[in-house]
Design an enzyme around this catalytic site. Structure first.
Site, mmCIF file in Angstrom:
data_model
loop_
_atom_site.group_PDB
_atom_site.id
_atom_site.type_symbol
_atom_site.label_atom_id
_atom_site.label_comp_id
_atom_site.label_asym_id
_atom_site.label_seq_id
_atom_site.Cartn_x
_atom_site.Cartn_y
_atom_site.Cartn_z
ATOM 1 N N ASP A 43 -19.793 -0.275 -26.977
ATOM 2 C CA ASP A 43 -19.138 -1.447 -26.410
ATOM 3 C C ASP A 43 -17.751 -1.041 -25.933
ATOM 4 O OD1 ASP A 43 -18.630 -3.959 -25.640
ATOM 5 O OD2 ASP A 43 -18.364 -4.789 -27.640
ATOM 6 N N CYS A 63 -24.152 -35.617 -2.980
ATOM 7 C CA CYS A 63 -23.818 -35.644 -4.406
ATOM 8 C C CYS A 63 -22.400 -35.086 -4.549
ATOM 9 C CB CYS A 63 -24.823 -34.803 -5.195
ATOM 10 S SG CYS A 63 -24.337 -34.501 -6.896
ATOM 11 N N LEU A 110 -27.372 -2.654 -16.854
ATOM 12 C CA LEU A 110 -28.683 -2.465 -17.491
ATOM 13 C C LEU A 110 -29.402 -3.793 -17.654
ATOM 14 C CD1 LEU A 110 -27.657 -0.034 -20.355
ATOM 15 C CD2 LEU A 110 -29.290 0.501 -18.558
ATOM 16 N N ALA A 143 0.841 -1.198 0.000
ATOM 17 C CA ALA A 143 0.000 0.000 0.000
ATOM 18 C C ALA A 143 0.879 1.253 0.000
ATOM 19 C CB ALA A 143 -0.913 -0.010 1.207
ATOM 20 N N GLU A 144 1.939 1.212 0.804
ATOM 21 C CA GLU A 144 2.807 2.386 0.892
ATOM 22 C C GLU A 144 3.553 2.606 -0.423
ATOM 23 O OE1 GLU A 144 5.295 2.496 4.355
ATOM 24 O OE2 GLU A 144 6.540 4.074 3.506
ATOM 25 N N TYR A 145 4.031 1.510 -1.002
ATOM 26 C CA TYR A 145 4.746 1.593 -2.273
ATOM 27 C C TYR A 145 3.822 2.170 -3.360
ATOM 28 C CZ TYR A 145 6.945 -0.007 -6.577
ATOM 29 O OH TYR A 145 7.473 -0.056 -7.829
ATOM 30 N N ASP A 146 2.582 1.621 -3.414
ATOM 31 C CA ASP A 146 1.611 2.108 -4.409
ATOM 32 C C ASP A 146 1.312 3.585 -4.214
ATOM 33 O OD1 ASP A 146 -0.492 -0.856 -4.657
ATOM 34 O OD2 ASP A 146 1.453 -0.311 -5.499
ATOM 35 N N GLU A 157 -30.598 5.775 -27.276
ATOM 36 C CA GLU A 157 -29.180 6.065 -27.522
ATOM 37 C C GLU A 157 -28.496 4.803 -28.017
ATOM 38 O OE1 GLU A 157 -27.656 6.934 -23.657
ATOM 39 O OE2 GLU A 157 -29.181 8.457 -23.341
ATOM 40 N N CYS A 195 -24.742 -38.441 -9.120
ATOM 41 C CA CYS A 195 -25.061 -39.326 -7.987
ATOM 42 C C CYS A 195 -26.297 -40.192 -8.236
ATOM 43 C CB CYS A 195 -25.224 -38.510 -6.714
ATOM 44 S SG CYS A 195 -26.723 -37.515 -6.722
ATOM 45 N N CYS A 238 -29.705 -37.635 -11.676
ATOM 46 C CA CYS A 238 -28.482 -36.817 -11.604
ATOM 47 C C CYS A 238 -27.324 -37.562 -12.284
ATOM 48 C CB CYS A 238 -28.139 -36.539 -10.134
ATOM 49 S SG CYS A 238 -26.529 -35.738 -9.950
ATOM 50 N N CYS A 250 -30.925 -31.485 -8.545
ATOM 51 C CA CYS A 250 -30.621 -32.706 -7.802
ATOM 52 C C CYS A 250 -30.640 -32.280 -6.338
ATOM 53 C CB CYS A 250 -29.243 -33.227 -8.195
ATOM 54 S SG CYS A 250 -28.571 -34.383 -6.999
ATOM 55 N N GLU A 303 -19.016 6.177 -21.652
ATOM 56 C CA GLU A 303 -18.237 5.028 -22.121
ATOM 57 C C GLU A 303 -16.961 5.504 -22.821
ATOM 58 O OE1 GLU A 303 -19.845 2.372 -21.182
ATOM 59 O OE2 GLU A 303 -19.270 0.674 -22.459
ATOM 60 N N LYS A 316 -30.552 -5.352 -27.172
ATOM 61 C CA LYS A 316 -29.246 -5.721 -27.748
ATOM 62 C C LYS A 316 -29.342 -6.395 -29.117
ATOM 63 C CE LYS A 316 -26.239 -6.079 -23.846
ATOM 64 N NZ LYS A 316 -25.239 -6.980 -23.313
ATOM 65 N N TYR A 349 -23.156 9.511 -21.309
ATOM 66 C CA TYR A 349 -24.551 9.089 -21.450
ATOM 67 C C TYR A 349 -25.420 9.403 -20.228
ATOM 68 C CZ TYR A 349 -22.569 4.788 -19.389
ATOM 69 O OH TYR A 349 -21.913 3.889 -18.593
ATOM 70 N N LYS A 362 -34.221 4.890 -22.407
ATOM 71 C CA LYS A 362 -34.325 5.422 -21.040
ATOM 72 C C LYS A 362 -35.592 6.259 -20.902
ATOM 73 C CE LYS A 362 -29.327 5.718 -20.764
ATOM 74 N NZ LYS A 362 -28.144 6.562 -20.846
ATOM 75 N N LYS A 394 -25.742 1.836 -27.665
ATOM 76 C CA LYS A 394 -25.064 1.173 -26.552
ATOM 77 C C LYS A 394 -23.629 0.887 -26.998
ATOM 78 C CE LYS A 394 -25.474 -2.269 -22.996
ATOM 79 N NZ LYS A 394 -24.080 -2.647 -23.017
ATOM 80 N N ARG A 430 -15.794 1.561 -13.334
ATOM 81 C CA ARG A 430 -16.997 1.089 -12.669
ATOM 82 C C ARG A 430 -16.645 0.131 -11.517
ATOM 83 N NH1 ARG A 430 -20.333 -3.442 -13.620
ATOM 84 N NH2 ARG A 430 -22.437 -3.039 -12.892
HETATM 85 S S1 IVH Z 1 -26.830 3.960 -19.192
HETATM 86 C C1 IVH Z 1 -27.496 2.378 -14.744
HETATM 87 N N1 IVH Z 1 -26.268 4.340 -21.680
HETATM 88 O O1 IVH Z 1 -23.712 -0.538 -20.682
HETATM 89 C C2 IVH Z 1 -26.798 2.082 -15.971
HETATM 90 N N2 IVH Z 1 -25.063 2.634 -20.528
HETATM 91 O O2 IVH Z 1 -24.908 -2.886 -19.316
HETATM 92 C C3 IVH Z 1 -26.710 3.317 -16.754
HETATM 93 N N3 IVH Z 1 -23.384 1.502 -21.872
HETATM 94 O O3 IVH Z 1 -21.970 -0.340 -17.688
HETATM 95 C C4 IVH Z 1 -26.020 3.051 -17.977
HETATM 96 N N4 IVH Z 1 -23.720 2.632 -23.726
HETATM 97 O O4 IVH Z 1 -21.073 1.056 -19.542
HETATM 98 C C5 IVH Z 1 -25.987 3.620 -20.594
HETATM 99 N N5 IVH Z 1 -25.879 4.831 -23.895
HETATM 100 C C6 IVH Z 1 -25.585 4.118 -22.812
HETATM 101 C C7 IVH Z 1 -24.585 3.106 -22.806
HETATM 102 C C8 IVH Z 1 -24.365 2.388 -21.632
HETATM 103 C C9 IVH Z 1 -23.009 1.682 -23.155
HETATM 104 C C10 IVH Z 1 -22.805 0.490 -20.956
HETATM 105 C C11 IVH Z 1 -22.436 1.047 -19.610
HETATM 106 C C12 IVH Z 1 -22.953 0.077 -18.591
HETATM 107 C C13 IVH Z 1 -23.402 -1.071 -19.429
HETATM 108 C C14 IVH Z 1 -24.632 -1.664 -18.808
#
Ligand code: IVH
Length: 669
Positions: free
Chosen positions: A116, A432, A82, A33-36, A112, A411, A408, A426, A172, A314, A224, A290, A114, A135
């Protein structure tokens, strides 16, 4: 020499000395911890005075403790994930739920993309970027402020007017596909690490030990959501308006953002991006819908994992055809039978996949699988392998049909089906072998009793040699028993025995978690520990007491009551505590809480609050030691009310229960 340079020199001298002792003399003269901490201090100083960075500075070296490289930060309120759906019906159900809850039928939704990538949180105080974190587990993340400051599109200072005292933005971080390819090309030439996809490249770059590398990696940020601390921005009462304000403050928000008032518009948005996603220069794995109204979001609140006001719709990812070799029926720790399909390996988005869970009996029946079938595999949500369907045209009439077993596979006990949970189990428990192995491993694992050195291989050998049948037997193991196992010498056996003895002092929540009650994970264990404090009270709690705890639903309550009603479980617990001597400090559950006003008090909430969402308020109060319950009873200590009070308010008045309004609450917390 300036005082900063002096400080930097001193830090470097110490760090280099510690490294010399550690790497050359094999002596650790400071704690990790100290080193970090020292290394982190040096990073931050060098970041602010880049002209003072020298090539021999400890920060310029690679290969330093990569795992502990970042300090931890506690999120002001949890970073949840989500709820997901892969079909339109799932979205329609979500919309129905929202409309049923809301008094106003006409609700608009924000759609919006999503992204990745990697979720981050950034805190601005008086408009200045003060802190940024990953996160993590949703509650505790890593402090990656120096790295985030290196992302070009993230302003270090907000621009414009009406800057709030504190603003938290979440969004993101990701990498463009073209930049990812360029990075890998460069890495191939320099024989550096190759990343398998843009997401991994973004994660590696964002969490790099050297923020200068982060700066070179061309990361993108898209905001977002935002949380404004003070009440200066009351007119920003929709999610859309909040994001528009973020743009005015100089924060990047992706332009593909629309407000929809019908489900058809949502579907059109989904279809549009499903069609063009492969042509975009960044990866998206779906869209996010949302509730637009912030006050409705607050009323809906969240469950332990995700907010009730948002859903991810998705896309299915690339599909591959391969040959099914077999389906194995695996027995889980709690006896649940899960079919797992094994097929010829396929490469999907840079990952080799050779098996996929088929989840339950219904799925097996729906798919109608035969050995040697040609099957279509995808990665649902671009992550989890999924067997989508069978190509009927190539199915042989002689092929062996795959059927769900009646007994099962380990078992041979007759399996029982629970239609409510849609699972087959089971019920042989510790008799088991499969369940015994997994349970014992779970019982001593890090988050349970935290014994070092008891991995599955050692536990399996101990079971085979008949040295252990249950957790109690472990406490009577001798070093000579352990030395009869593969790869265990005297020194290692002593280390394991010591660790077993040490684990007798634990915490109530770890003990509950260790019991492995179905559906009782870390969060639930913690809630129960804080609520009951005493083991005896938990053992004798009835369904209603459990179900009345915020976040403990019917299935969990039933599982807990069932668990303690089985005499072998009860006897095991009593022996562990009375005979083996497992103990914990009951007051430790209480020490976690700072204030005494809410400590151990039973609190019920009603109405809508101006300054807190339900979820945030529950988080704060639970941290202060309160037990949040759903319904008013004679035992309730306080009712806390906001606007739009309901029947709970009148019932509390009738029962003479102390009633607290939002203003008073703010003073109290
Ligand atoms: S809203 C309470 N909006 O998806 C969660 N999330 O599966 C609020 N993500 O960890 C998230 N695009 O990193 C939101 N337009 C978007 C997003 C988004 C990607 C990711 C986010 C989250 C994950 C949830």
């Amino acid at each position: 020499m300036t005082s900063i340079k002096k400080k930097i020199d001193k830090l470097r001298k110490h760090i280099l000395q510690y490294e010399y002792f550690y790497h050359v003399l094999n002596q650790s003269i400071v704690s990790d911890a100290e080193y970090d901490y020292l290394l982190n201090q040096l990073y931050n100083l060098e970041l602010q005075h880049q002209e003072l960075i020298t090539s021999d500075s400890p920060t310029q070296k690679i290969g330093i403790n990569l795992l502990n490289k970042f300090k931890k930060i506690k999120h002001f309120f949890p970073m949840l994930s989500l709820e997901n759906t892969f079909d339109f019906n799932g979205y329609l159900n979500f919309e129905k739920r929202i409309k049923k809850f809301s008094i106003i039928q006409e609700q608009s939704f924000c759609c919006e993309l999503k992204f990745d990538g990697i979720a981050i949180s950034i805190i601005y105080e008086e408009g200045i970027l003060m802190r940024a974190g990953t996160r993590g587990d949703g509650y505790i993340g890593e402090n990656i402020t120096p790295n985030v400051k290196m992302i070009k599109s993230i302003p270090l200072k907000l621009k414009g007017s009406c800057i709030p005292k504190r603003l938290e933005v979440r969004g993101e971080v990701f990498m463009m596909k073209s930049d990812f390819l360029r990075l890998n090309e460069k890495s191939t030439i320099n024989t550096n690490k190759i990343f398998s996809n843009p997401r991994n490249a973004a994660a590696g770059s964002l969490r790099h030990i050297d923020p200068k590398i982060t700066a070179q990696r061309k990361l993108i940020f898209s905001c977002y959501s935002c949380y404004i601390l003070d009440e200066t921005q009351k007119e920003l009462n929709t999610h859309y308006l909040q994001l528009m304000q973020c743009i005015k403050w100089g924060l990047p928000v992706n332009e593909e953002l629309i407000v929809c008032s019908s489900s058809q518009e949502v579907l059109n948005f989904y279809k549009k991006f499903e069609k063009i996603r492969s042509k975009l220069d960044f990866d998206i794995d779906g869209i996010v819908i949302k509730v637009n109204s912030i006050s409705l979001q607050n009323q809906l609140g969240s469950n332990t994992k995700s907010p009730r006001w948002a859903i991810a719709f998705k896309f299915f990812s690339a599909e591959r055809i391969t040959k099914l070799n077999n389906v194995k029926f695996e027995v889980g720790r709690t006896g649940v039978i899960t079919p797992v399909a094994y097929f010829d390996p396929v490469n999907i988005s840079g990952v080799i996949i050779k098996k996929a869970s088929l989840h339950n009996k219904n799925e097996i029946e729906k798919l109608n699988l035969h050995v040697n079938d040609s099957v279509i595999i995808c990665r649902s949500g671009d992550v989890i392998p999924k067997l989508l369907s069978v190509i009927k045209a190539t199915q042989s009439i002689h092929a062996k049909k795959i059927v769900f077993p009646k007994y099962c596979p380990i078992c041979k006990t007759k399996l029982l089906e629970n239609p409510e949970e849609k699972i087959v189990r089971c019920h042989a428990g510790l008799t088991c072998d499969a369940q015994k192995k997994k349970f014992l491993h779970h019982f001593f694992s890090k988050k349970s009793l935290n014994v070092n050195g008891l991995g599955p291989k050692i536990i399996n050998q101990l079971i085979t040699k008949n040295y252990v049948k249950n957790p109690i037997d472990f406490f009577y193991l001798k070093s000579s028993d352990l030395m009869k196992l593969k790869n265990i010498n005297y020194k290692k056996s002593i280390r394991i025995i010591n660790s077993i003895n040490k684990c007798k002092k634990t915490t109530f929540k770890s003990f509950i978690y260790a019991l492995g009650i179905p559906n009782v994970g870390e969060t639930v264990s913690n809630k129960i520990a804080c609520h009951f404090v005493k083991l005896d009270e938990l053992i004798h709690a009835d369904f209603f007491q459990l179900n009345n705890i915020e976040g403990i639903g019917r299935v969990i309550s039933k599982n807990i009551v069932n668990y303690f009603s089985i005499s072998s479980n009860y006897n095991m617990i009593i022996k562990l505590v009375q005979q083996v001597g497992i103990f914990w400090n009951e007051s430790e559950v209480i020490v976690q809480h700072k204030s005494t006003y809410f400590l151990g008090k039973k609190v019920v909430l009603t109405g809508v609050f101006n300054s807190f969402s339900r979820q945030k308020l529950i988080f704060i109060l639970t941290n202060l030691g309160a037990k949040i319950l759903n319904n008013i009873s004679r035992n309730t200590d306080f009712l806390i009310y906001g606007k739009k009070i309901g029947s709970k308010f009148y019932k509390a008045q009738e029962l003479n229960i102390k009633i607290i309004n939002e203003e008073k609450l703010k003073l109290l917390i």
